[in-house]
Write an enzyme that holds these catalytic residues in place. Structure first.
Site, short mmCIF file in Angstrom:
data_model
loop_
_atom_site.label_atom_id
_atom_site.label_comp_id
_atom_site.label_asym_id
_atom_site.label_seq_id
_atom_site.Cartn_x
_atom_site.Cartn_y
_atom_site.Cartn_z
N GLU A 332 0.85 -1.19 0.00
CA GLU A 332 0.00 0.00 0.00
C GLU A 332 0.88 1.25 0.00
O GLU A 332 0.69 2.16 -0.80
CB GLU A 332 -0.90 -0.02 1.23
CG GLU A 332 -1.78 1.21 1.38
CD GLU A 332 -2.49 1.25 2.72
OE1 GLU A 332 -3.46 2.02 2.83
OE2 GLU A 332 -2.09 0.53 3.65
N HIS A 333 1.84 1.29 0.92
CA HIS A 333 2.83 2.37 0.98
C HIS A 333 4.22 1.75 0.85
O HIS A 333 4.55 0.84 1.61
CB HIS A 333 2.79 3.10 2.32
CG HIS A 333 1.43 3.54 2.77
ND1 HIS A 333 0.64 2.77 3.60
CD2 HIS A 333 0.73 4.67 2.51
CE1 HIS A 333 -0.50 3.41 3.84
NE2 HIS A 333 -0.47 4.57 3.19
#
Length: 451
Positions: A332-333
């Site tokens: 996601e990050h």
């Protein structure tokens, strides 16, 4: 504290990497039997059912689903000035980025008199879900509402759980963010029942259904989105938040440790993963985490997340393998803390968002980088994207041919129709340029309806 997976000494295949990587995730299928009756009940009984479930799960029943205008105004009027300044600056930055995302109408000429124009039309009515739970998320209001506004969406509805500590209304900071953004339709309903009410509405309560639902939530919200998908659009399913950090021996272990801790603060299921070719960095980061996590306010939550199977350190032979591992993890990050961080970042294919270098940490993106923080999780960044202005736009083609342009391509169309054994398609073209034979019905054996 972090478990170590050692991939050194061989060149792992994609399958090897996927099997070896720490991964938690959520089993949405397991809660569908729990959520489906809630969705069905709200579809049948509307707002009354949603309020009943709010009373059951949130231990409060608001006076109405819709938050009154005076409650919204009071929340804005009493907002801490420092928080207001933070919200307004984040709105400014997010709006600037998302305004630039809006695509422009364009026309392609295929032949003289034959064009296809692609237009981008906003979705009419959008439901934005803002969770409650362990923290207060006015940032989620910004990240959902601003791209929708920049797309030109007609109406925004925010749904957020009622809270007993605040008179049965959503948290005042969330209401204040809505008011600052000009969102005046806010529903005091959360969880799966909120998703169902957004999807189906309730005419008797003057609650119109929406066309798409976006925003993060827990596993029950995710399951409800899956159940109503097709009735309405939804954004990608959001699992527990995650960060991966790709780092070499140039990385600052203190900063890496804090970034892993900060993501673990969200949820005991949050994933924090370090991918590195430096065994020394791995030891240093683990040491810094042990020394620092306990002084955070949410230390117990952080510790459980970092010790979980979803978090860990992955040792690789070199950054080349590290890039391959990062791509298979599809975080996601993803933070990149390496020499030539920008160059390395440009070689990454799969991530919800990429944070380049030591001074672009994920918390910046959570609030005020200008980027969106609603991002794909659980490896779905391999095939899906985060929330953006594009989420709220529909590309629609306008096909416009004049007589000459259609005649020029008519033989191709007719031949294609014949190949697919759909002769009426070809006849629809031919009829524009020649008189086709007709069959006159023989009525001699037709009974006289008036007899």
């Amino acid at each position: 504290m972090l478990n170590v997976t050692d991939l050194r000494g061989h060149t792992p295949s994609k399958s090897d990497i996927r099997r070896a990587l720490p991964r938690g995730g959520t089993d949405v299928v397991s809660v569908l039997p729990i959520v489906e009756p809630v969705v069905d009940d709200v579809q049948n009984r509307g707002a009354e059912a949603a309020l009943d479930y709010g009373e059951k799960f949130d231990h409060i029943r608001p006076a109405s689903v819709r938050v009154p205008a005076e409650v919204l105004k009071a929340a804005e009027d009493t907002l801490d000035p420092r928080v207001r300044e933070a919200i307004e600056e984040s709105i400014r930055r997010v709006r600037k980025v998302h305004a630039d995302q809006k695509p422009r109408e364009h026309t392609t000429e295929l032949a003289p008199g034959g064009t296809v124009t692609e237009r981008f039309l906003p979705i009419d009515r959008v439901g934005l879900y803002v969770p409650g739970g362990n923290a207060v998320y006015p940032s989620s209001v910004i990240m959902n509402a601003v791209p929708a506004q920049e797309a030109g969406v007609g109406t925004l509805v925010v749904a957020s759980p009622p809270q007993a500590d605040h008179g049965g209304w959503p948290h005042p900071t969330i209401l204040a963010a809505c008011s600052i953004l000009g969102v005046d339709e806010v529903w005091a309903v959360g969880g799966a029942q909120a998703v169902a009410l957004l999807a189906f509405g309730d005419d008797s309560a003057d609650l119109e259904p929406v066309d798409i639902i976006t925003g993060p939530g827990n596993i029950f919200v995710t399951a409800a989105k899956r159940l109503v998908r097709g009735v309405v659009g939804t954004d990608s399913e959001a699992g527990p938040t995650e960060i991966a950090i790709l780092a070499d021996d140039t990385a600052n272990p203190v900063n890496v440790a804090y970034d892993l801790i900060s993501q673990a603060e969200h949820d005991v299921m949050a994933a924090s993963v370090l991918i590195t070719d430096s065994e020394q960095l791995a030891r240093d980061v683990n040491r810094e985490i042990e020394a620092r996590y306990a002084i955070t306010r949410n230390a117990d939550r952080v510790a459980e997340a970092l010790r979980g199977k979803q978090s860990g350190i992955v040792l690789v032979d070199d950054i080349e393998v590290g890039i391959a591992v990062a791509d298979q993890y599809a975080a996601e990050h993803l933070e990149v803390h390496t020499a030539n961080a920008r160059e390395v970042s440009e070689r990454i294919s799969n991530a919800g968002a990429i944070f380049v270098g030591d001074f672009s940490p994920v918390p910046l993106g959570d609030y005020s980088a200008g980027s969106n923080h609603v991002l794909p999780t659980s490896g779905t960044a391999r095939f899906s994207a985060g929330l953006s202005t594009h989420t709220f736009l529909r590309p629609v083609n306008l096909i416009e041919y004049d007589e000459a342009a259609l005649k020029d391509i008519s033989e191709v169309v007719i031949n294609f129709a014949d190949a697919e054994d759909l002769p009426a398609h070809g006849e629809a073209i031919r009829a524009r340029f020649e008189t086709l034979p007709t069959t006159t019905a023989d009525t001699t054996d037709t009974p006289d309806a008036t007899a």
